[in-house]
Design an enzyme around this catalytic site. Structure first.
Site, short mmCIF file in Angstrom:
data_model
loop_
_atom_site.label_atom_id
_atom_site.label_comp_id
_atom_site.label_asym_id
_atom_site.label_seq_id
_atom_site.Cartn_x
_atom_site.Cartn_y
_atom_site.Cartn_z
CB SER A 1 -0.93 0.01 1.22
OG SER A 1 -0.19 -0.21 2.41
CG ASP B 1 2.27 -6.65 1.09
OD1 ASP B 1 1.88 -7.83 1.18
OD2 ASP B 1 1.53 -5.67 1.16
CE LYS C 1 -0.28 -8.24 3.31
NZ LYS C 1 -0.81 -8.05 1.95
CD GLU D 1 -2.41 -8.44 -2.78
OE1 GLU D 1 -3.01 -8.45 -3.89
OE2 GLU D 1 -2.09 -7.39 -2.20
CD GLU E 1 -7.62 -5.14 1.48
OE1 GLU E 1 -6.51 -5.74 1.48
OE2 GLU E 1 -7.75 -3.98 1.05
O1 KIV Z 1 -0.51 -3.34 1.59
C1 KIV Z 1 -1.15 -3.28 2.66
O2 KIV Z 1 -1.03 -2.34 3.46
C2 KIV Z 1 -2.09 -4.35 2.93
C3 KIV Z 1 -3.10 -4.13 4.01
C4 KIV Z 1 -4.11 -3.15 3.58
C5 KIV Z 1 -3.70 -5.40 4.48
O3 KIV Z 1 -2.06 -5.35 2.28
#
Ligand code: KIV
Length: 275
Positions: A58, A96, A124, A126, A193
């Site tokens: 994000s 991420d 993380k 997706e 989410e």
């Molecule tokens: O990238 C991010 O901040 C996220 C959250 C919104 C869960 O994936």
């Protein structure tokens, strides 16, 4: 303090591990997660006892001014994971994996290695069923994985916008099935989410791993919000978010209130959830 991890003056006193989070789930104690991107905020999060930090892609929108997470690169993620890690040596840090950095298992292994070496404790990713083998392979090599289901922002063009997922019975069953598959493949955490409250609840009951909701209702094991939303920096805040700074005297106080409201179940309230 039940977990021996928080002191009201100094914040977290012991590093949070996946075992801490599993015990919190089994004891029914909710944990707080904040998506943030720099050392000073990471330090404040440690002092206010936030258990998990997400260096989210994000940051493409909240820090770098892109209109989606798709342009975010590995180099940008590594730069911000390193900064967050320098500011905090107690919270569990998730990094991420950016768009297309895990499209094949080989790419996933080499890019997850870089995120871990930058200072993350977990990566993380997706996606659902198609990632089960990758999750298993990373876990076998010592890389913990947080899965991410529901509204997965890297697929915004496939969804045709940022829409609540899991509203039809078919979609809800698919999310629950994917969550079980990823749990069985060894995923350690799951971000859910923008799904209806009922889907958040059913997934949380169906899996062993702790679930972290954002717009997924109050029944998940934990909550995550983006720091910009917590501090009221977002021009058009999403329905599921809350500005905690309006009722706080400063940023640490806002983080304290967020953490306390997650633990007490006061956040998210009904107005922050989808039916
Ligand atoms: O990238 C991010 O901040 C996220 C959250 C919104 C869960 O994936």
């Amino acid at each position: 303090m039940v977990y021996g991890t928080v002191n009201s003056d100094t914040g977290l006193t012991k590093p949070i591990t996946i075992n801490t989070l599993r015990k919190m789930k089994s004891d029914g104690i909710k944990f707080a997660t904040v998506a943030l991107y720099d050392a000073p905020m990471a330090q404040m999060a440690q002092k206010t006892g936030v258990e998990v930090l997400l260096v989210g892609d994000s940051l493409g929108m909240t820090v770098l001014g892109y209109d989606s997470t798709i342009p975010v690169t590995m180099e940008q993620m590594i730069y911000h994971v390193e900064a967050v890690r320098r500011g905090n040596n107690k919270s569990l840090i998730m990094g991420d994996m950016p768009f297309m950095s895990y499209a094949t298992p080989e790419q996933a292994l080499s890019n997850a290695t870089r995120i871990m070496q930058a200072g993350a404790h977990m990566v993380k990713l997706e996606g659902g069923e198609w990632l089960a083998d990758t999750v298993k392979m990373l876990g076998e090599r010592g890389i913990p994985v947080c899965a991410h289901l529901g509204l997965t922002p890297q697929s915004v063009n496939k969804f045709g916008g940022y829409r609540v997922q899991g509203r039809s019975d078919e979609q809800a069953e698919e999310i629950i099935r994917d969550a079980k598959l990823l749990d069985a493949a060894g995923a350690d955490l799951l971000v859910l989410e923008c799904v209806p409250v009922e889907v958040g609840k059913r997934v949380t009951e169906a899996v062993n791993m702790p679930t972290i909701g954002i717009g997924a209702g109050a029944e998940t094991d934990a909550q995550v919000l983006v720091i910009n939303d917590i501090l009221g920096l977002t021009e058009q805040p999403p329905k599921f978010s809350k500005n905690f700074l309006v009722e706080a005297k400063d940023i640490p106080d806002a983080l304290n209130k967020y953490n306390a409201d997650v633990k007490s179940g006061a956040f998210p309230a009904e107005e922050h959830t989808f039916g």
